[in-house]
Design a protein around this motif. Structure first.
Motif, mmCIF file in Angstrom:
data_model
loop_
_atom_site.group_PDB
_atom_site.id
_atom_site.type_symbol
_atom_site.label_atom_id
_atom_site.label_comp_id
_atom_site.label_asym_id
_atom_site.label_seq_id
_atom_site.Cartn_x
_atom_site.Cartn_y
_atom_site.Cartn_z
ATOM 1 N N ASP A 1 -1.913 4.345 9.339
ATOM 2 C CA ASP A 1 -1.591 5.642 9.929
ATOM 3 C C ASP A 1 -0.455 6.236 9.108
ATOM 4 N N VAL A 2 -0.736 7.356 8.447
ATOM 5 C CA VAL A 2 0.220 7.980 7.529
ATOM 6 C C VAL A 2 0.690 9.297 8.118
ATOM 7 N N ASN A 3 2.011 9.473 8.192
ATOM 8 C CA ASN A 3 2.628 10.713 8.642
ATOM 9 C C ASN A 3 2.974 11.532 7.405
ATOM 10 N N TRP B 1 0.899 -1.158 0.000
ATOM 11 C CA TRP B 1 0.000 0.000 0.000
ATOM 12 C C TRP B 1 0.932 1.201 0.000
ATOM 13 N N GLN B 2 0.740 2.134 -0.934
ATOM 14 C CA GLN B 2 1.619 3.295 -1.032
ATOM 15 C C GLN B 2 0.790 4.579 -0.975
ATOM 16 N N TYR B 3 1.393 5.619 -0.398
ATOM 17 C CA TYR B 3 0.759 6.932 -0.294
ATOM 18 C C TYR B 3 1.737 7.981 -0.801
ATOM 19 N N ALA C 1 4.525 7.295 2.445
ATOM 20 C CA ALA C 1 4.365 6.093 3.272
ATOM 21 C C ALA C 1 4.224 4.870 2.384
ATOM 22 N N GLU C 2 4.694 3.730 2.898
ATOM 23 C CA GLU C 2 4.494 2.438 2.235
ATOM 24 C C GLU C 2 4.351 1.372 3.304
ATOM 25 N N VAL D 1 -2.316 3.985 -3.276
ATOM 26 C CA VAL D 1 -2.239 2.889 -4.246
ATOM 27 C C VAL D 1 -2.197 1.562 -3.502
ATOM 28 N N TRP D 2 -3.094 0.667 -3.881
ATOM 29 C CA TRP D 2 -3.148 -0.692 -3.349
ATOM 30 C C TRP D 2 -2.596 -1.602 -4.432
#
Length: 171
Positions: A137-139, A111-113, A121-122, A152-153
């Motif tokens: 939880d994304v910082n 999972w990517q942000y 984040a990944e 992205v999944w």
């Protein structure tokens, strides 16, 4: 008797294509999208933004891995790429929990942000099959102000991924 069986088989074979074409199309098999904070497709599904067919298929934004578009390269959902569409922006702090609603559970690699032109984040699932919801939880790593987050999944056993964009205002 043999002639009647042949006639019945011939009628059945002749009618099968007609029946198949006349049946209503089923909806696409479902997959997943971010429900909280509300992604662009979640806003479409809720009717808070006027959208096209994504309203009925918020979980179907699927495309090849490696894309950086909200629509996942899918022309049917191109309006998800339109930043001027009036998307609701959610106020968040320096970190935020993102919740995916999954309607088909695929084995997952990562999972990517992404925000501000960078990966923020990944999360590596190592091929595991998730449950009906997944949270991360994304910082935001010092980013501030209004940002479009691309989530992205990445599916483990295909060349595809699922895409979702979330508009946030980082305070």
């Amino acid at each position: 008797m043999h002639a009647k069986r042949k006639l019945a088989a011939l009628v059945g074979v002749s009618l099968a294509p007609v029946i198949a074409v006349s049946l209503p199309a089923s909806t696409a098999s479902a997959h997943g999208y971010i429900s909280s904070p509300p992604s662009r497709q979640a806003q479409c599904a809720a009717g808070s933004v006027d959208c096209g067919p994504i309203k009925w298929e918020p979980q179907s934004v699927e495309g090849p891995k490696g894309l950086k578009s909200c629509s996942g390269g899918n022309e049917r959902f191109a309006e998800l790429n339109d930043d001027s569409k009036g998307w609701r922006v959610t106020d968040v702090g320096q970190s935020q929990t993102f919740t995916w609603k999954l309607t088909a559970r695929h084995a997952t690699s990562t999972w990517q942000y992404f925000a501000g032109g960078q990966k923020i984040a990944e999360f590596d699932d190592g091929g595991a099959q998730p449950g009906a919801t997944v949270t991360h939880d994304v910082n935001f790593g010092g980013l501030s102000g209004q940002q479009k987050v691309l989530a992205v999944w990445n599916v483990a056993d295909t060349a595809n991924a699922f895409y979702a964009c979330v508009d946030v205002n980082i305070r």
